[in-house]
Design a protein around this motif. Structure first.
Motif: not given
Length: 115
Positions: A83-91, A93-98
C-alpha cells in the motif's frame, strides 16, 4: 479512521494501476482487527472478574491474542510493502504531506476519544 485506503483507490484509478489488492481488503482487515480487540478486551475483563481464572480460560485468551497478532503482523507487512509503496508511486509529495497531516489529526482525535 484515516482514509488512506480511499485515497489509494482514487490514485490507483487515476494511474490505471492494476497490481496490488484493492482498498476494501485493507478496510475489512481493520474492521476485523477492531472486532478481535473488542473480544479480547471482553475476555480479559471476564478473567479479571474471576477469583480463580481457569487455565482453559487463560489459554483461550492467549490463543485469541495469537490470532490477533498474526493478523496484525500480516496486515502491517502488506501495508508497508504494498500500500505505502503504491501510494508513493501514485501521489505527489504535496499529496503525501497532506495525507500525513490528515492522518496525524485523525489519530490524535482517536487517542483523545479512547481516554
Amino acid at each position: 479512521m484515516c482514509r488512506v485506503a480511499s485515497i489509494y483507490e482514487a490514485r490507483r484509478e487515476r494511474h490505471k494501476a492494476t497490481k496490488g489488492i484493492g482498498a476494501a481488503v485493507y478496510s475489512l482487515e481493520h474492521k476485523r482487527m477492531l472486532q478481535l480487540l473488542a473480544k479480547l478486551r471482553s475476555r480479559l475483563q471476564d478473567l479479571a472478574r474471576c477469583n480463580k481464572p481457569t487455565s482453559r480460560g487463560i489459554m483461550s485468551l492467549l490463543d485469541q491474542e495469537c490470532t490477533f497478532k498474526h493478523l496484525a503482523e500480516h496486515h502491517n507487512m502488506r501495508e508497508h510493502n504494498v500500500l505505502y509503496a503504491e501510494l508513493d508511486r501514485v501521489t505527489s509529495p504535496e499529496e503525501r504531506r497532506e495525507l500525513t497531516r490528515r492522518c496525524a489529526r485523525e489519530w490524535a482525535a482517536l487517542r483523545n476519544e479512547s481516554r
